[in-house]
Design a protein around this motif. Structure first.
Motif, PDB file in Angstrom:
ATOM      1  N   ASN A  20       1.206  23.243  23.791  1.00  0.00           N
ATOM      2  CA  ASN A  20       0.075  22.867  24.640  1.00  0.00           C
ATOM      3  C   ASN A  20      -1.177  22.497  23.840  1.00  0.00           C
ATOM      4  OD1 ASN A  20       0.822  23.562  27.675  1.00  0.00           O
ATOM      5  ND2 ASN A  20       1.693  25.191  26.386  1.00  0.00           N
ATOM      6  N   SER A  76      -8.839  26.585  35.212  1.00  0.00           N
ATOM      7  CA  SER A  76      -7.944  26.600  36.367  1.00  0.00           C
ATOM      8  C   SER A  76      -8.618  27.257  37.565  1.00  0.00           C
ATOM      9  CB  SER A  76      -6.658  27.354  36.013  1.00  0.00           C
ATOM     10  OG  SER A  76      -5.813  27.475  37.133  1.00  0.00           O
ATOM     11  N   ARG A 112      -0.237  22.354  35.487  1.00  0.00           N
ATOM     12  CA  ARG A 112      -0.097  22.866  34.131  1.00  0.00           C
ATOM     13  C   ARG A 112      -1.149  23.935  33.850  1.00  0.00           C
ATOM     14  NH1 ARG A 112       1.012  18.932  28.911  1.00  0.00           N
ATOM     15  NH2 ARG A 112       1.539  20.582  27.398  1.00  0.00           N
ATOM     16  N   LYS A 136       4.017  28.598  22.539  1.00  0.00           N
ATOM     17  CA  LYS A 136       3.239  28.158  23.705  1.00  0.00           C
ATOM     18  C   LYS A 136       1.980  27.431  23.252  1.00  0.00           C
ATOM     19  CE  LYS A 136       3.320  28.554  28.278  1.00  0.00           C
ATOM     20  NZ  LYS A 136       4.496  28.182  29.097  1.00  0.00           N
ATOM     21  N   GLU A 156      -0.756  16.966  38.331  1.00  0.00           N
ATOM     22  CA  GLU A 156       0.024  17.410  37.184  1.00  0.00           C
ATOM     23  C   GLU A 156      -0.803  18.306  36.272  1.00  0.00           C
ATOM     24  OE1 GLU A 156       1.702  13.991  39.083  1.00  0.00           O
ATOM     25  OE2 GLU A 156      -0.282  14.238  38.138  1.00  0.00           O
ATOM     26  N   PHE A 202      -2.785  19.261  25.044  1.00  0.00           N
ATOM     27  CA  PHE A 202      -3.303  19.448  26.403  1.00  0.00           C
ATOM     28  C   PHE A 202      -4.591  20.273  26.384  1.00  0.00           C
ATOM     29  CE2 PHE A 202      -3.525  21.946  30.348  1.00  0.00           C
ATOM     30  CZ  PHE A 202      -3.550  20.926  31.284  1.00  0.00           C
ATOM     31  N   GLU A 232       0.054  27.123  35.379  1.00  0.00           N
ATOM     32  CA  GLU A 232       1.091  27.734  34.553  1.00  0.00           C
ATOM     33  C   GLU A 232       0.484  28.494  33.376  1.00  0.00           C
ATOM     34  OE1 GLU A 232       4.499  26.403  31.327  1.00  0.00           O
ATOM     35  OE2 GLU A 232       3.654  24.892  32.675  1.00  0.00           O
ATOM     36  N   LEU A 233      -0.506  27.887  32.722  1.00  0.00           N
ATOM     37  CA  LEU A 233      -1.145  28.536  31.579  1.00  0.00           C
ATOM     38  C   LEU A 233      -1.986  29.737  32.024  1.00  0.00           C
ATOM     39  CD1 LEU A 233      -2.209  25.441  29.446  1.00  0.00           C
ATOM     40  CD2 LEU A 233      -0.221  26.932  29.148  1.00  0.00           C
TER      41      LEU A 233
END
Length: 435
Positions: free
Chosen positions: A185, A210, A234, A181, A230, A188, A237-238
């Protein structure tokens, strides 16, 4: 038509009465066979401001009326609505008006959870009759209990410091899922660090970005141009992955012993006490807490759906009496102002009521006992406090020690008095009246 019944015959009227009696008896048995006995609620606070900002964020703490991490008016309304929903659900079980013997509420020592509990109680128990102390005010003070943040070992997770848990987390960081993971990422996360001005942005810290962007978008504050749909997806999700990192990925059962299992043990203890004490007037215990509390709890119960619990979501345990004197059903239900039942909400948060998740009290105790070691039930950071039985034992030992010391002191005094030489003593020749 005349009733032609006679000796040895059964009239239609008699049959009808007999059938009606059986139907009523069945109805009474059904209502008595499954009677709600006790409820435990664990809910998350309502909508709040972000707990912090990032260096390049144009919206710093001054952008929020009460500052960081505070309950908003939206959050207050969310919990008032949940309180109203609970009032409707438990109508006939709880008293229509507040009764201090029926309910106990505990919160973490955090503004937003304390205020959420109070807003929830305002919806659950609007004052009526003699409980109205001020005209046109549909609110009454109801106690919410708490402990200092430094002593919280039940509702705030992860519970730290805990060497065993830290070892498990370090082991998790070296797991294939975590390593892959991170690799997937890396670019990113570096982009997010550059855009936000953070010196470091990892799988464990990215949830804050987030959260900040989520709060700002919900309150109609402008987002930076790089925060595209987008990117936001993401980040979400993280963020969800970071919750799994805290309580799962690997060694979930061992983590449950040290974290969510502590709360499960307390809930089970409360339920067991209610099951064996039919004379108890306590009907509901509510815990006002956080998303990590619900995450840890659901991980320990093996019902976590991989998503962060929304604001004002509530995990409900309902204890039913199936037959007189026998408690056999335990319900686990999650809600967000509307009541949803497991397992429907584990896959999707839609307005669909699924089949209730039921288990016997004995089964739950046996399954959870594997995840809760006796020494760990006291909390990984040391004893969380003594039980009533321990307090009695300690009190008796203390009283025994004091009594023993008093006996030694008394014997010493008597021995010294006896060992003293008796010298000349003047005897009065006057009577008692004069002396």
């Amino acid at each position: 038509m005349a009733d032609r019944s006679g000796p040895g015959s059964v009239s239609w009227r008699g049959i009808a009465v007999l059938l009606l009696g059986q139907v009523l008896a069945a109805a009474v048995y059904t209502s008595e066979a499954r009677q709600l006995r006790f409820v435990t609620l664990v809910y998350r606070h309502g909508d709040r401001s972000p707990v912090r900002s990032y260096p390049k964020d144009p919206h710093q703490e001054s952008a929020w009326p009460q500052g960081f991490g505070q309950l908003t008016q939206i959050g207050m309304k969310q919990h008032w609505d949940l309180g109203q929903t609970l009032r409707d659900r438990y109508k006939g079980f709880l008293n229509e008006t507040y009764d201090r013997h029926e309910i106990y509420v505990r919160s973490t020592d955090v503004d937003r959870t304390l205020m959420s509990a109070e807003a929830n109680l305002a919806g659950l128990y609007p004052p009526e009759g003699i409980q109205v102390f001020l005209p046109n005010l549909t609110w009454q003070p109801i106690p919410v209990h708490t402990v200092p943040d430094s002593e919280e070992r039940l509702l705030k997770f992860p519970i730290l410091p805990c060497p065993k848990y830290m070892e498990l987390q370090e082991k998790t960081r070296h797991s294939p899922e975590y390593v892959n993971k991170t690799k997937d990422n890396m670019d990113f996360l570096q982009m997010v660090a550059n855009k936000t001005g953070l010196s470091d942005c990892s799988l464990e810290s990215v949830w804050t970005i987030s959260d900040i962007l989520f709060c700002e978008a919900k309150h109609n504050l402008s987002l930076p141009s790089w925060a595209t749909p987008e990117v936001l997806a993401r980040l979400t999700e993280l963020k969800d992955f970071s919750f799994r990192f805290l309580f799962g990925i690997i060694e979930q059962e061992k983590k449950a012993r040290l974290q969510g299992g502590v709360l499960v043990a307390q809930i089970l203890k409360n339920i067991t006490a209610a099951a064996h004490n039919a004379n108890s007037s306590l009907k509901l215990i509510a815990y006002s807490s956080h998303d990590t509390t619900l995450g840890a709890l659901q991980m320990a119960l093996d019902v976590y759906n991989g998503k962060q619990s929304p604001y004002a979501s509530c995990h409900m345990f309902e204890l039913y009496e199936e037959n007189p004197g026998k408690i056999s059903q335990l319900f686990c239900i999650e809600s967000n102002t509307k009541i949803f039942e497991f397992p429907a909400t584990l896959s999707a948060r839609t307005n669909v009521t699924g089949k209730p998740r039921r288990t016997s009290l004995q089964s739950l105790a046996e399954n959870r006992r594997k995840k809760m070691c006796p020494e760990e039930l006291q909390g990984p950071a040391g004893p969380r406090g003594t039980t009533m039985e321990q307090e009695i034992v300690i009190g008796l030992i203390a009283c025994g020690c004091i009594l023993f010391l008093l006996i030694i002191l008394l014997l010493t005094i008597l021995f010294r008095q006896k060992s003293q030489t008796i010298g000349y003593q003047h005897v009065s020749d006057m009577g008692e009246e004069h002396s």
